[in-house]
Write a protein that holds these residues in place. Structure first.
Motif: not given
Lengths: 472, 484
Positions: B269, B271, B292-293, B305, B307, B317, B319, B334, B348
């Motif tokens: 995923y 972002t 977000k999980r 994840w 991002q 946020k 995730p 991230s 996270t």
């Protein structure tokens, strides 16, 4: 006065009742500043109540299990019989120190010795006696540091303390002989002991202080200590804390250190036993060039709980700090480490370091570690690290391969793990004694006993790990 | 909501709001009355023709939300949000259309050029009426065909509720229950729309799925809800967001993303978030509170994840991955950049429950201006998570002396075979590197962009190709003007 919409638990109720009943008694012999401080702290306590594990800074420490116990907040002083070292044999072999002691929250000394000036000008004694003699020092330093990071329990010790230790090192005095403070709780009933210490080091002065918290019986207790340390310009303190209390006792040690220009603090907290121990170490670096070196070791088993909270505030540029906390947790022991480095805006050229290493020996041991950094200046070097793991399998294999039995190899490695912290203890005799205690502790031989906890006074038989040479 | 935008979805999708700076609430027809109560929720549900069970779900969530208080633990500051002063449902209306690009805010166009967005695309992004609707419908259909061939369901959440109620009912709220937190409860009560994605067993999704621009629903509004289910042995890479700046009138965003990965499934995923960060003085900007999980439910499953957070005035946020299946893997990469008065509290949670689970956290925070950038992360090893392994690295880079960079890691270990490592550094941008670049004729601003990109490379390389290039440019643009 009473806040009606707050529900108080059993301990809170008894503390409030105690204060209201004994207000006059508590304030007797106290200067107006202290009386006012007690009242303010009490109001604050009534407002906030005692901390619980729902508070962010108390998470994972289940302090509230103590709140429904019936701790007696009041305890009369015990008359002086003989010196603490005679009764408790707490002197450490080969460690030449001037011993002062506290018993059940009262300064313990012969009549008329409440406050003494030792030969190099060092003043030690009871805080209550000192505030009469040195009002100007109290005006200047008492309660000055108490304002940050406070909570319900520090408010309790500030409001309800009966006594405590006062240490004053005048400007330019370098105290050669270390001071040893022995704090003992010995009563048959459940007690909450609130005490408060004030330590002041003048300019260019130097002091080594060993602070032992011991218990000598298995009665449950709640020890709540609040300590303020003021370091003048270029002053230097070495502070060792040795904690070996029974599994029924809870201990909260809140230490606030305030450092001026070029001052140095070195703290070493060694926790060997205790039901629930929380060490709060708050260091404010307020003068350029100040340095704080904070270290800790904890070896816990059974259902013991250790909580180390370290907060370093870099308020001005060019300061350095280091935190190193290491621990071994076995059986159902639980641990918390919460480190916090705060670098204020414009505190440039800051060098801050933080590390927490943990070894879990059993599947039921638990550790929660939170190494936080909060930084508002850009020219800084800050790093932190945290690990949770086991002993190195390869190192174990290496030792076993050379004929060292598994158990000994384990002990050797754990001992080596702690050596990084104990190696920082500057006083040789103290270091070797603490190292021996750690060895004993690792072998499970160090427990609290009937008469004395540490057997410090006995010449120690050299402790070596048993290595079966025939198999090498 | 969907019905209106369905025809030229692409157009709607990209521009979710007015083009003016700041927040001008577009009150037109089909708007729920201001404020939040059970009637509002019934109104939303009725507008969307939802079945009863959905309404029931929303109402339960709402009733729970009423019992909650706003969380205050994050390292962010913002004025109190008046939840009764928000319009929770406004059907997207036709946007004001411009005749040509000349009418569009030049600053916006400037940004487009720097990002390297084609002229045609620029027109669409900025809402210029385009005669030839650049095959959006046909492009969409082509993709839909490909997906259908594989049995992949990819549609808006409302469509899913209508067409695949069984799946939605089965999985919605299983990873992020409405009781999870304040904003999750709010979202569960009032969510507008979002995406639903279902990858059947053994299917490897042939294209990268995106909520932006390519296929999916438009203007999902401020309370977005995404649900991704990857059946055993499947794989999907999912992109969310848009590198182009979005002018959004919604000040409050509270989204939920739920991911489920079954045995051997893998979900990636990615972002890129670039919402309106407010002006240089910290006025306005989007408040982004997202839950977000991902749940690694099956054995050997993996959720990753990635991002890139450059927008929003406030980012809240985390995730997370729940590593329940044995041998499952969680990853979090991230880059969070804050400039001016932006505040980010992001990170996270890696929750190890299964045996032999592994997780990696790489977080790069960059703060400039007067911003505050915090990493907050939890690594938890449960009692039975034998041989769990985590590695976390959180670096912060400070550009300027008025910004803040903070690291709040939480490590909870209840298993003695776990190996958890965390390391973090905070430092300022290297003078030597800057000097080196400048000496070779690269100006200060470009040099910073270059160095920051190098610093964030570890994360950027995790992004799918088409995002990576734009994300790099985006980093440089976000930091514009940060050099004093």
């Amino acid at each position: 006065m009473q806040n009606t919409d707050k529900k108080y638990n059993r301990l809170e109720q008894s503390l409030i009742a105690f204060f209201e009943k004994k207000k006059a008694d508590l304030s007797a012999n106290c200067s107006p500043k202290i009386v006012l401080s007690r009242q303010q702290a009490f109001d604050e306590f009534q407002r906030t109540g005692l901390p619980t594990s729902t508070d962010e800074n108390w998470k994972n420490t289940r302090i509230e299990k103590l709140y429904n116990e019936s701790f007696q907040p009041d305890n009369p002083p015990t008359g002086y019989e003989k010196s603490a070292s005679e009764i408790f044999q707490c002197e450490i072999h080969g460690f030449d120190a001037h011993v002062i002691s506290m018993l059940n929250g009262w300064y313990y000394c012969p009549e008329g010795m409440q406050l003494q000036t030792l030969k190099d000008g060092l003043v030690v004694g009871s805080i209550i006696a000192a505030q009469k003699q040195y009002p100007e020092l109290f005006d200047r330093y008492f309660d000055e540091i108490a304002q940050n990071r406070k909570h319900g329990l520090t408010a309790v010790s500030r409001a309800l303390f009966r006594d405590g230790v006062f240490i004053y090192v005048p400007d330019g005095v370098e105290v050669k002989k270390a001071l040893q403070l022995i704090k003992i709780v010995n009563r048959d009933e459940k007690m909450m002991v609130n005490s408060r210490n004030l330590i002041i080091l003048g300019k260019n002065s130097k002091l080594s202080l060993l602070h032992c918290d011991d218990s000598i019986n298995h009665n449950p207790g709640f020890i709540n200590t609040f300590t303020e340390v003021q370091l003048g310009e270029n002053a230097s303190i070495e502070l060792y804390k040795l904690q070996n209390i029974n599994n029924e006792t809870a201990l909260l040690n809140s230490t606030f250190i305030r450092q001026e220009r070029n001052s140095r603090s070195k703290v070493n907290v060694v926790t060997l036993n205790g039901g629930l121990i929380r060490n709060e170490l708050n260091v404010d670096l307020l003068g350029e060039g100040a340095d704080a070196d904070l270290n800790g070791i904890y070896l816990m088993d059974n259902e013991q709980h250790i909580d180390n909270q370290v907060f370093v505030n870099h308020a001005v540029p060019n300061c350095t700090s280091s935190e190193l906390f290491k621990g071994v947790l076995d059986e159902k022991a639980t641990g918390v480490f919460n480190g916090n480095i705060f670098v204020a805006r414009d505190a440039q050229n800051t060098n801050a370091f933080q590390r927490n290493n943990n070894i879990l020996l059993s599947p039921t041991a638990k550790i929660d570690t939170r190494p936080f950094l909060e930084i508002y200046a850009d020219d800084v070097k800050c790093s932190h690290g945290a690990t949770v793991g086991q002993l190195d399998e390869e190192a174990l294999f290496y030792l076993k391969q050379r004929g060292i039995p598994r158990q000994d190899a384990y002990l050797l490695l754990m001992y080596a793990f702690t050596a990084e912290v104990t190696g920082k203890i500057a006083i040789n005799a103290l270091r070797s004694n603490i190292e021996d205690m750690i060895k004993k502790r690792l072998r499970g031989e160090l427990a609290i006993c009937e008469k004395c906890v540490l057997h410090c006074n006995h010449p120690v038989i050299p402790l070596e790990f048993e290595i079966d040479m025939s198999r090498v | 909501m969907k019905d209106e935008s369905g025809k030229n979805g692409v157009l709607e999708e990209v521009t979710s709001g007015d083009y003016k700076y700041g927040f001008v609430t577009n009150i037109e027809t089909e708007t729920a009355p201001r404020g939040l109560n059970e009637d509002t929720i019934r109104f939303i549900s009725a507008k969307k023709n939802e079945p009863d069970w959905m309404l029931e779900f929303r109402l339960t969530a709402f009733r729970h939300w009423l019992t909650l208080t706003e969380p205050a633990w994050a390292h962010i500051e913002y004025p109190v949000i008046d939840f009764q002063d928000i319009i929770y449902y406004a059907a997207p209306k036709k946007k004001k259309e411009f005749e040509s690009l000349d009418e569009v805010d030049p600053e916006l166009l400037d940004t487009f050029n720097k990002l390297g967005i084609s002229l045609e695309e620029q027109k669409k992004l900025s809402g210029v009426a385009v005669d030839v609707v650049m095959d959006s419908v046909s492009v969409k259909t082509t993709f839909q065909d490909t997906l259908a061939k594989h049995g992949i369901i990819f549609c808006s959440f409302s469509e899913a509720v209508r067409n695949h109620p069984g799946l939605v009912k089965k999985y919605m709220g299983t990873v992020v229950p409405y009781r999870d937190n304040y904003y999750a409860a709010l979202n569960s009560a009032v969510f507008s729309d979002g995406s639903f994605c279902y990858i059947p067993e053994g299917v490897r999704c042939p294209i990268e799925l995106s909520t932006y621009f390519r296929i999916n629903a438009a203007n999902t509004g401020q309370f977005e809800r995404t649900l991704i289910v990857a059946e055993a042995g499947s794989y999907v890479s999912y992109l969310e967001g848009c590198t182009a700046p979005q002018r959004d009138e919604n000040q409050l965003h509270a989204a939920i993303v739920e991911i489920l990965a079954m045995d051997d499934a893998e979900v990636k995923y990615s972002t890129v978030q670039n919402w309106y960060p407010g002006d240089k003085n910290g006025k306005g900007g989007v408040y982004n509170f997202v839950t977000k999980r991902g749940l690694c439910k099956g054995r050997n499953s993996k959720i990753s994840w990635t991002q890139v957070e450059t927008g929003s005035a406030i980012t809240w946020k985390y995730p997370s991955c729940i590593l329940r299946g044995d041998n499952s893997v969680g990853e979090f990469y991230s880059v969070a950049v804050t400039n001016n008065h932006q505040q980010a509290d992001t990170g996270t949670k890696m929750i190890h429950i299964g045996k032999n689970t592994r997780s990696t956290i790489i977080s790069k925070g960059i703060s400039a201006g007067k911003s505050n950038n915090s990493y907050r992360g939890l690594v938890q090893v449960a009692k039975k998570a034998d041989n769990a392994r985590n590695f976390s690295q959180c670096d912060s880079l400070l550009l300027g002396d008025k910004c803040g960079a903070h690291t709040f890691p939480y490590i909870k270990t209840a298993n003695s075979s776990a190996i958890v490592e965390h390391e973090a550094t905070t430092s300022k941008i290297s003078e030597d590197q800057l000097f080196y670049c400048q000496q070779r004729g690269i100006d200060m601003e470009k040099a910073i962009g270059l160095i920051v990109n190098g610093y964030a490379k570890e994360v950027l390389k995790q992004l799918p190709m088409e995002f990576a290039v734009e994300a790099q440019k985006l980093l440089a643009i976000t930091l514009e003007g940060s050099v004093g």
